[in-house]
Design a protein around this motif. Structure first.
Motif, PDB file in Angstrom:
ATOM      1  N   PHE A 104       0.840  -1.201   0.000  1.00 37.16           N
ATOM      2  CA  PHE A 104       0.000   0.000   0.000  1.00 37.16           C
ATOM      3  C   PHE A 104       0.877   1.253   0.000  1.00 37.16           C
ATOM      4  O   PHE A 104       0.918   2.004   0.976  1.00 37.16           O
ATOM      5  CB  PHE A 104      -0.924   0.013   1.229  1.00 37.16           C
ATOM      6  N   PRO A 105       1.576   1.504  -1.093  1.00 37.08           N
ATOM      7  CA  PRO A 105       2.490   2.647  -1.114  1.00 37.08           C
ATOM      8  C   PRO A 105       1.820   4.001  -1.255  1.00 37.08           C
ATOM      9  O   PRO A 105       2.448   5.024  -0.989  1.00 37.08           O
ATOM     10  CB  PRO A 105       3.382   2.356  -2.322  1.00 37.08           C
ATOM     11  N   THR A 106       0.544   4.048  -1.678  1.00 37.57           N
ATOM     12  CA  THR A 106      -0.125   5.336  -1.884  1.00 37.57           C
ATOM     13  C   THR A 106      -1.501   5.339  -1.225  1.00 37.57           C
ATOM     14  O   THR A 106      -2.067   4.283  -0.913  1.00 37.57           O
ATOM     15  CB  THR A 106      -0.311   5.642  -3.386  1.00 37.57           C
ATOM     16  N   ILE A 107      -2.067   6.529  -1.099  1.00 46.02           N
ATOM     17  CA  ILE A 107      -3.402   6.659  -0.524  1.00 46.02           C
ATOM     18  C   ILE A 107      -4.446   6.006  -1.416  1.00 46.02           C
ATOM     19  O   ILE A 107      -5.443   5.459  -0.940  1.00 46.02           O
ATOM     20  CB  ILE A 107      -3.729   8.155  -0.273  1.00 46.02           C
ATOM     21  N   GLU A 108      -4.220   6.026  -2.732  1.00 38.63           N
ATOM     22  CA  GLU A 108      -5.168   5.388  -3.649  1.00 38.63           C
ATOM     23  C   GLU A 108      -5.238   3.880  -3.427  1.00 38.63           C
ATOM     24  O   GLU A 108      -6.310   3.279  -3.552  1.00 38.63           O
ATOM     25  CB  GLU A 108      -4.796   5.709  -5.091  1.00 38.63           C
ATOM     26  N   ASP A 109      -4.101   3.268  -3.090  1.00 35.90           N
ATOM     27  CA  ASP A 109      -4.111   1.829  -2.783  1.00 35.90           C
ATOM     28  C   ASP A 109      -4.974   1.543  -1.561  1.00 35.90           C
ATOM     29  O   ASP A 109      -5.728   0.563  -1.527  1.00 35.90           O
ATOM     30  CB  ASP A 109      -2.679   1.344  -2.526  1.00 35.90           C
ATOM     31  N   LEU A 110      -4.875   2.414  -0.564  1.00 35.05           N
ATOM     32  CA  LEU A 110      -5.681   2.241   0.640  1.00 35.05           C
ATOM     33  C   LEU A 110      -7.160   2.461   0.348  1.00 35.05           C
ATOM     34  O   LEU A 110      -8.018   1.730   0.858  1.00 35.05           O
ATOM     35  CB  LEU A 110      -5.209   3.207   1.716  1.00 35.05           C
ATOM     36  N   GLU A 111      -7.472   3.457  -0.465  1.00 32.48           N
ATOM     37  CA  GLU A 111      -8.873   3.737  -0.798  1.00 32.48           C
ATOM     38  C   GLU A 111      -9.530   2.541  -1.471  1.00 32.48           C
ATOM     39  O   GLU A 111     -10.662   2.170  -1.136  1.00 32.48           O
ATOM     40  CB  GLU A 111      -8.954   4.960  -1.706  1.00 32.48           C
ATOM     41  N   ARG A 112      -8.835   1.941  -2.420  1.00 34.27           N
ATOM     42  CA  ARG A 112      -9.428   0.802  -3.150  1.00 34.27           C
ATOM     43  C   ARG A 112      -9.715  -0.360  -2.212  1.00 34.27           C
ATOM     44  O   ARG A 112     -10.774  -0.992  -2.301  1.00 34.27           O
ATOM     45  CB  ARG A 112      -8.487   0.369  -4.280  1.00 34.27           C
ATOM     46  N   ARG A 113      -8.793  -0.627  -1.320  1.00 34.10           N
ATOM     47  CA  ARG A 113      -9.012  -1.767  -0.420  1.00 34.10           C
ATOM     48  C   ARG A 113     -10.053  -1.436   0.654  1.00 34.10           C
ATOM     49  O   ARG A 113     -10.878  -2.287   1.012  1.00 34.10           O
ATOM     50  CB  ARG A 113      -7.700  -2.181   0.247  1.00 34.10           C
ATOM     51  N   ALA A 114     -10.034  -0.221   1.155  1.00 33.89           N
ATOM     52  CA  ALA A 114     -11.008   0.162   2.178  1.00 33.89           C
ATOM     53  C   ALA A 114     -12.434   0.037   1.654  1.00 33.89           C
ATOM     54  O   ALA A 114     -13.344  -0.385   2.382  1.00 33.89           O
ATOM     55  CB  ALA A 114     -10.744   1.587   2.640  1.00 33.89           C
ATOM     56  N   ALA A 115     -12.639   0.371   0.393  1.00 33.74           N
ATOM     57  CA  ALA A 115     -13.981   0.305  -0.191  1.00 33.74           C
ATOM     58  C   ALA A 115     -14.521  -1.117  -0.209  1.00 33.74           C
ATOM     59  O   ALA A 115     -15.753  -1.318  -0.224  1.00 33.74           O
ATOM     60  CB  ALA A 115     -13.956   0.868  -1.611  1.00 33.74           C
ATOM     61  N   ALA A 134      -8.574  -0.143   5.471  1.00 35.31           N
ATOM     62  CA  ALA A 134      -7.955  -1.017   4.464  1.00 35.31           C
ATOM     63  C   ALA A 134      -7.164  -2.152   5.070  1.00 35.31           C
ATOM     64  O   ALA A 134      -7.159  -3.273   4.538  1.00 35.31           O
ATOM     65  CB  ALA A 134      -7.042  -0.177   3.558  1.00 35.31           C
ATOM     66  N   ILE A 135      -6.486  -1.893   6.179  1.00 32.72           N
ATOM     67  CA  ILE A 135      -5.517  -2.844   6.721  1.00 32.72           C
ATOM     68  C   ILE A 135      -6.018  -3.493   8.003  1.00 32.72           C
ATOM     69  O   ILE A 135      -5.694  -4.641   8.301  1.00 32.72           O
ATOM     70  CB  ILE A 135      -4.169  -2.129   6.965  1.00 32.72           C
ATOM     71  N   GLY A 136      -6.813  -2.757   8.780  1.00 36.20           N
ATOM     72  CA  GLY A 136      -7.216  -3.245  10.087  1.00 36.20           C
ATOM     73  C   GLY A 136      -6.397  -2.578  11.176  1.00 36.20           C
ATOM     74  O   GLY A 136      -5.907  -1.452  11.023  1.00 36.20           O
ATOM     75  N   ASP A 137      -6.214  -3.255  12.281  1.00 35.80           N
ATOM     76  CA  ASP A 137      -5.659  -2.648  13.479  1.00 35.80           C
ATOM     77  C   ASP A 137      -4.261  -2.067  13.299  1.00 35.80           C
ATOM     78  O   ASP A 137      -3.864  -1.170  14.043  1.00 35.80           O
ATOM     79  CB  ASP A 137      -5.633  -3.674  14.612  1.00 35.80           C
ATOM     80  N   ASP A 138      -3.476  -2.572  12.357  1.00 33.03           N
ATOM     81  CA  ASP A 138      -2.121  -2.063  12.133  1.00 33.03           C
ATOM     82  C   ASP A 138      -2.088  -0.855  11.203  1.00 33.03           C
ATOM     83  O   ASP A 138      -1.023  -0.306  10.937  1.00 33.03           O
ATOM     84  CB  ASP A 138      -1.230  -3.158  11.535  1.00 33.03           C
ATOM     85  N   GLY A 139      -3.244  -0.438  10.719  1.00 34.40           N
ATOM     86  CA  GLY A 139      -3.277   0.590   9.693  1.00 34.40           C
ATOM     87  C   GLY A 139      -2.730   1.932  10.131  1.00 34.40           C
ATOM     88  O   GLY A 139      -2.036   2.616   9.369  1.00 34.40           O
ATOM     89  N   PRO A 159     -14.581  -8.252   7.342  1.00 35.18           N
ATOM     90  CA  PRO A 159     -13.542  -7.731   8.243  1.00 35.18           C
ATOM     91  C   PRO A 159     -14.082  -6.706   9.236  1.00 35.18           C
ATOM     92  O   PRO A 159     -13.742  -6.733  10.422  1.00 35.18           O
ATOM     93  CB  PRO A 159     -12.534  -7.090   7.277  1.00 35.18           C
ATOM     94  N   TRP A 160     -14.935  -5.814   8.753  1.00 40.44           N
ATOM     95  CA  TRP A 160     -15.529  -4.806   9.626  1.00 40.44           C
ATOM     96  C   TRP A 160     -16.434  -5.466  10.663  1.00 40.44           C
ATOM     97  O   TRP A 160     -16.397  -5.117  11.853  1.00 40.44           O
ATOM     98  CB  TRP A 160     -16.320  -3.810   8.774  1.00 40.44           C
ATOM     99  N   LEU A 161     -17.248  -6.417  10.231  1.00 43.09           N
ATOM    100  CA  LEU A 161     -18.161  -7.096  11.137  1.00 43.09           C
ATOM    101  C   LEU A 161     -17.393  -7.853  12.212  1.00 43.09           C
ATOM    102  O   LEU A 161     -17.772  -7.862  13.389  1.00 43.09           O
ATOM    103  CB  LEU A 161     -19.065  -8.050  10.351  1.00 43.09           C
ATOM    104  N   GLY A 162     -16.276  -8.479  11.827  1.00 42.93           N
ATOM    105  CA  GLY A 162     -15.452  -9.173  12.809  1.00 42.93           C
ATOM    106  C   GLY A 162     -14.894  -8.225  13.857  1.00 42.93           C
ATOM    107  O   GLY A 162     -14.866  -8.534  15.053  1.00 42.93           O
ATOM    108  N   ALA A 163     -14.453  -7.038  13.410  1.00 38.28           N
ATOM    109  CA  ALA A 163     -13.956  -6.046  14.363  1.00 38.28           C
ATOM    110  C   ALA A 163     -15.069  -5.571  15.289  1.00 38.28           C
ATOM    111  O   ALA A 163     -14.849  -5.350  16.483  1.00 38.28           O
ATOM    112  CB  ALA A 163     -13.349  -4.864  13.606  1.00 38.28           C
ATOM    113  N   LEU A 164     -16.279  -5.437  14.760  1.00 35.32           N
ATOM    114  CA  LEU A 164     -17.417  -5.022  15.583  1.00 35.32           C
ATOM    115  C   LEU A 164     -17.724  -6.064  16.649  1.00 35.32           C
ATOM    116  O   LEU A 164     -17.989  -5.727  17.812  1.00 35.32           O
ATOM    117  CB  LEU A 164     -18.633  -4.787  14.696  1.00 35.32           C
ATOM    118  N   VAL A 165     -17.682  -7.339  16.283  1.00 31.52           N
ATOM    119  CA  VAL A 165     -17.949  -8.410  17.245  1.00 31.52           C
ATOM    120  C   VAL A 165     -16.886  -8.396  18.346  1.00 31.52           C
ATOM    121  O   VAL A 165     -17.198  -8.560  19.534  1.00 31.52           O
ATOM    122  CB  VAL A 165     -17.990  -9.768  16.523  1.00 31.52           C
ATOM    123  N   ARG A 166     -15.619  -8.174  17.970  1.00 28.66           N
ATOM    124  CA  ARG A 166     -14.540  -8.155  18.959  1.00 28.66           C
ATOM    125  C   ARG A 166     -14.623  -6.951  19.885  1.00 28.66           C
ATOM    126  O   ARG A 166     -14.348  -7.060  21.083  1.00 28.66           O
ATOM    127  CB  ARG A 166     -13.170  -8.143  18.261  1.00 28.66           C
TER     128      ARG A 166
END
Length: 411
Positions: A25-36, A358-363, A215-222
């Motif tokens: 994920f070298p750019t913000i655009e890479d993060l945007e695509r995955r976050a979506a 895009a990445i989760g807790d390490d983002g 991924p989002w739902l899993g974070a919500l459950v945790r």
């Protein structure tokens, strides 16, 4: 928030993962695509959207990217110092984490994750009134780097506003930042279409979006259902979001800000400044600095890009105040541009939240490391050895507002 899994870092694992994340994920655009693809559509559109015609976020980014800096070569730049001193503390770099409203709906646990990353990376975290962890919890996690952003709750002569400031002082927040640019609620068409209003209710359409975002739902459950944790003591047992919907707004008049300045013992700034006269007014009541910001393009769709009014504001207050830029910063080169145009430091909100989505807790750690790495490269490419020298870089800023076009000095 409800009972949830603790947020504790695995530093050895993260040290191995960060280089991989930088390559992926070298750019913000890479993060945007995955976050979506990883968070519900209503959350992604809230994060990316602006007010009115939705042009503000794009205007911020376009204005920053149009700025040119002339590099100078032939100078040894092996030992580059990215650090910056702000209000008696030396931070690792001139970048901090801005607050994002309803951050726990973008990524559950976001407030705590930002606090953890900021403390570890030694960058400021400007935690918001509407965060999903309390100011007391954030300062415990990030005792050296926590700033507090205060929203106006104008009812009862700002009783809750002043009590929130008191709590932030008692908890050990280093800096208080009062938000100027929310006098009324803005119209955000994306949120209206998605039913993303306060208090938020999950309807059939949003439920489908959530089901499609494991991924989002899993974070919500945790982590449990997010709530406006700072507001709970004032809500009288009601939903804090309903209290916020009824009380946030009304703005901070200068007279109220002067009273807050008297009550707060320590550095205090105002955020949302877009006019030199407002910066001068802040100086006149004893503020230590201003954050030049158009709220990420989310408040008023005709507002100029923050970077375009920065030079006029910096010139108006000179060295009397600390001037910081917020809105649109997505890279270390943007940090360099802001400093070359007169800022002492910068803040970013969307970029850090996109990284969590895009990445989760390490983002957040990934984003902070990316900012610092890119800023180091930018300094080196320009033949500069420190963040302080970046303010002297030769710059062309064609879209900057000339100070004499900004009208009178009415406070």
């Amino acid at each position: 928030m409800d009972a949830r899994a603790p947020i504790e870092p695995d530093e050895a694992r993260l040290a191995q993962r960060l280089p991989l994340l930088r390559r992926r994920f070298p750019t913000i655009e890479d993060l945007e695509r995955r976050a979506a693809r990883r968070i519900p559509r209503f959350a992604f559109e809230f994060l990316q959207g602006g007010a009115g015609d939705d042009g503000g976020p794009a205007r911020n980014r376009s204005a920053l990217r149009s700025i040119e800096i002339v590099p100078r070569y032939g100078r040894e730049v092996r030992d580059v110092d990215t650090s910056v001193e702000l209000f008696g503390h030396r931070y690792a770099a001139p970048i901090g984490i801005s607050p994002i409203g309803m951050d726990g709906l973008m990524w559950p646990g976001a407030t705590e994750l930002f606090a953890r990353a900021a403390q570890r990376m030694n960058i400021p975290y400007l935690v918001g009134t509407l965060a999903t962890a309390t100011i007391e919890d954030v300062t415990r996690r990030a005792p050296d780097v926590t700033w507090f952003q205060l929203y106006p709750l104008a009812a009862d002569d700002h009783r809750v506003s002043f009590d929130l400031a008191r709590r932030a002082q008692a908890a050990g927040a280093r800096v208080l930042v009062a938000t100027l640019d929310v006098p009324v609620r803005s119209k955000r068409p994306r949120d209206l279409r998605n039913g993303f209003v306060m208090p938020f209710r999950i309807g059939p359409r949003n439920a489908i979006d959530i089901a499609a975002s494991p991924p989002w739902l899993g974070a919500l459950v945790r982590r449990g259902k997010p709530a406006f944790a700072n507001i709970v003591p004032y809500a009288g047992g009601r939903d804090p979001a309903a209290f916020v919907g009824a009380h946030v707004g009304g703005g901070f008049a200068w007279e109220v800000l002067a009273r807050l300045r008297e009550a707060w013992r320590g550095p205090m700034l105002v955020k949302g400044v877009l006019h030199p006269a407002d910066a001068a007014q802040a100086r006149s009541i004893g503020m230590d600095g201003v954050i030049v910001s158009n709220h990420g393009g989310r408040q008023f769709d005709a507002a100029p890009a923050s970077i375009d009014v920065l030079p006029a504001i910096a010139a108006a207050v000179g060295d009397d105040m600390t001037v910081i830029l917020d809105s649109g910063v997505t890279s270390g080169v943007d940090m360099m541009r802001a400093l070359a145009c007169g800022a002492r430091s910068t803040f970013a909100g969307r970029a850090f939240m996109l990284a969590l989505a895009a990445i989760g807790d390490d983002g957040a750690r990934h984003m902070a490391a990316s900012f610092i790495d890119e800023f180091t490269i930018a300094l080196g490419q320009c033949g500069l050895r420190s963040a302080a020298e970046a303010r002297q870089a030769p710059v062309r800023h064609a879209t900057a507002w000339p100070r004499d076009t900004l009208g009178g000095d009415r406070p």
